[in-house]
Write an enzyme that holds these catalytic residues in place. Structure first.
Site, PDB file in Angstrom:
ATOM      1  N   ARG A 104       0.881  -1.181   0.000  1.00  0.00           N
ATOM      2  CA  ARG A 104       0.000   0.000   0.000  1.00  0.00           C
ATOM      3  C   ARG A 104       0.909   1.219   0.000  1.00  0.00           C
ATOM      4  O   ARG A 104       1.702   1.410   0.923  1.00  0.00           O
ATOM      5  CB  ARG A 104      -0.907   0.002   1.240  1.00  0.00           C
ATOM      6  N   HIS A 131      -7.491   0.757  -6.365  1.00  0.00           N
ATOM      7  CA  HIS A 131      -7.677  -0.080  -5.166  1.00  0.00           C
ATOM      8  C   HIS A 131      -8.395  -1.370  -5.608  1.00  0.00           C
ATOM      9  O   HIS A 131      -9.545  -1.615  -5.257  1.00  0.00           O
ATOM     10  CB  HIS A 131      -8.506   0.701  -4.135  1.00  0.00           C
ATOM     11  N   GLN A 134     -10.295  -3.939  -3.227  1.00  0.00           N
ATOM     12  CA  GLN A 134     -11.622  -3.521  -2.765  1.00  0.00           C
ATOM     13  C   GLN A 134     -12.689  -3.880  -3.795  1.00  0.00           C
ATOM     14  O   GLN A 134     -13.800  -4.264  -3.456  1.00  0.00           O
ATOM     15  CB  GLN A 134     -11.630  -2.010  -2.499  1.00  0.00           C
ATOM     16  N   ASP A 219     -17.231   7.317  -1.528  1.00  0.00           N
ATOM     17  CA  ASP A 219     -15.983   7.147  -0.775  1.00  0.00           C
ATOM     18  C   ASP A 219     -15.682   8.499  -0.132  1.00  0.00           C
ATOM     19  O   ASP A 219     -16.333   9.510  -0.450  1.00  0.00           O
ATOM     20  CB  ASP A 219     -14.862   6.709  -1.752  1.00  0.00           C
ATOM     21  N   CYS A 259     -16.319   1.769   0.564  1.00  0.00           N
ATOM     22  CA  CYS A 259     -15.186   0.908   0.935  1.00  0.00           C
ATOM     23  C   CYS A 259     -14.804   1.063   2.395  1.00  0.00           C
ATOM     24  O   CYS A 259     -14.166   0.181   2.957  1.00  0.00           O
ATOM     25  CB  CYS A 259     -13.998   1.178   0.019  1.00  0.00           C
ATOM     26  N   ARG A 287     -13.691  -8.544   1.981  1.00  0.00           N
ATOM     27  CA  ARG A 287     -12.271  -8.334   1.704  1.00  0.00           C
ATOM     28  C   ARG A 287     -11.491  -9.598   2.061  1.00  0.00           C
ATOM     29  O   ARG A 287     -10.565  -9.994   1.353  1.00  0.00           O
ATOM     30  CB  ARG A 287     -11.734  -7.144   2.530  1.00  0.00           C
TER      31      ARG A 287
HETATM   32  N1   CP Z   1     -11.308  -0.083   2.502  1.00  0.00           N
HETATM   33  C1   CP Z   1     -10.039  -0.162   2.926  1.00  0.00           C
HETATM   34  O1   CP Z   1      -9.113  -0.442   2.164  1.00  0.00           O
HETATM   35  O2   CP Z   1      -9.894   0.061   4.252  1.00  0.00           O
HETATM   36  P1   CP Z   1      -8.527   0.220   5.040  1.00  0.00           P
HETATM   37  O3   CP Z   1      -7.922   1.539   4.648  1.00  0.00           O
HETATM   38  O4   CP Z   1      -8.939   0.204   6.508  1.00  0.00           O
HETATM   39  O5   CP Z   1      -7.617  -0.909   4.719  1.00  0.00           O
HETATM   40  N1  NVA Z   2      -9.955   6.664  -1.430  1.00  0.00           N
HETATM   41  C1  NVA Z   2      -9.576   6.246  -0.094  1.00  0.00           C
HETATM   42  C2  NVA Z   2      -9.823   4.801   0.087  1.00  0.00           C
HETATM   43  C3  NVA Z   2      -9.512   4.294   1.485  1.00  0.00           C
HETATM   44  C4  NVA Z   2      -9.685   2.823   1.626  1.00  0.00           C
HETATM   45  C5  NVA Z   2      -8.126   6.597   0.141  1.00  0.00           C
HETATM   46  O1  NVA Z   2      -7.310   6.404  -0.776  1.00  0.00           O
HETATM   47  O2  NVA Z   2      -7.787   7.050   1.235  1.00  0.00           O
END
Ligand code: CP
Ligand code: NVA
Length: 307
Positions: A104, A131, A134, A219, A259, A287
């Site tokens: 990540r 992502h 997700q 989101d 998400c 997930r």
């Molecule tokens: N939706 C999602 O990826 O959540 P986190 O940021 O908690 O991993």
């Molecule tokens: N769009 C959000 C998703 C979090 C899971 C971010 O990137 O922070």
């Protein structure tokens, strides 16, 4: 043999994506029945988190354990990555010691560079651009509740961000129409929009997107890394809240997804997550199952134990 990575949904075919979702549903059922297998015994996953996470970390770590493997959590605070060791060096070294790596990070090109130098599969656990993990869970959730996504109308309401870009990729693979409603200046990736112009439209009016939609998704307005823009974004996104009044214009049996984490009172009303449209808790749980299916897939057919 070339190493199979999962950096975006474009790394899988339509058939593979459908198989992944079907397998995720099977794995969920096996877990409910206490009939799980451990095909990844002895396998190790490295988990590199350069941004925060709750769902992604817990689902990957628990999923790997449930499949018989183990995982190592790595953050920039306590690895040399945080002190400037090149991503290429890190990828070569970490991949020489583990069997799969999830990352990540911020820029998508950082993930791509990591994958270029990794000798084992790399999974995108969120970048600024995509992502895809997700989306595996979202597609599983829609499939479980309503069946096929083919031909449905999906409304994306809010920022044209990493999740929105992944919905554009999903629209091509799952064959649905996507109506993106965002404020001017917050549109999704232009190249992706052009590539998918036959199925993705952009409007600046949320009611146009939500009208008769079978699935409404939103989101946060300020993604990780955009904290300083938050106040400006709250102003720019006023009128883009998904709430019960807006949902009344969706299709009769529409679903709502997010998400998470969600900001009640901003992109959603205080009560939206508990509303009759919401399937967000299933979506979050999925997930786990979807990523277990992904791990099996990346390790190849020999790892998939059928019940
Ligand atoms: N939706 C999602 O990826 O959540 P986190 O940021 O908690 O991993
Ligand atoms: N769009 C959000 C998703 C979090 C899971 C971010 O990137 O922070």
């Amino acid at each position: 043999m070339t190493t199979r990575h999962f950096l975006s949904l474009q790394d899988v075919s339509e058939i593979e994506l459908k198989q992944l979702v079907a397998r995720a549903i099977q794995l969920k059922d096996a877990r409910r029945k206490g009939a799980e297998q451990a095909p990844l015994r002895g396998k190790v996953m490295a988990m590199i988190f350069e941004k925060s996470s709750t769902r992604t970390r817990v689902s990957f770590e628990a999923g790997m354990a449930q499949l018989g493997g183990s995982s190592i959590f790595l953050s920039p605070d306590d690895t040399q990555l945080g002190r400037g060791e090149p991503i290429e060096d890190s990828a070569r070294i970490i991949s020489s010691m583990v069997d799969v790596i999830m990352v990540r990070t911020f820029g998508h090109e950082r993930l791509e560079r990591f994958a270029d130098y990794s000798s084992v599969p790399v999974i995108n656990a969120l970048t600024d651009s995509f992502h895809p993990c997700q989306l595996l869970a979202d597609i599983q959730t829609y499939t479980e509740h309503r069946g096929s996504m083919e031909g449905i109308k999906v409304a994306w309401v809010g920022d044209g961000n990493n999740m929105c870009n992944s919905y554009i990729n999903a629209s091509a693979l799952m064959d649905f129409q996507l109506s993106v409603a965002c404020p001017v200046g917050y549109e999704p990736d232009q190249a992706l929009l052009l590539e998918n112009a036959d199925r993705v439209t952009v409007t600046h009016d949320p009611s146009v997107a939500i009208e008769n939609a079978d699935l409404v998704v939103t989101d946060t307005w300020a993604s990780m890394g955009q904290e300083e823009e938050k106040q400006q974004r709250i102003r720019s996104f006023s009128g883009f809240q998904v709430n019960e009044t807006a949902m009344e214009n969706a299709a009769k049996d529409a679903l709502f997804m997010h998400c998470l984490p969600a900001y009640r009172g901003l992109e959603i009303s205080d009560t939206m997550l508990e509303s009759r449209w919401s399937v967000v808790w299933d979506e979050a749980e999925n997930r786990l199952h979807a990523q277990k299916a992904l791990l099996e897939f990346l390790f190849g057919p020999s790892s998939a134990v059928t019940e």
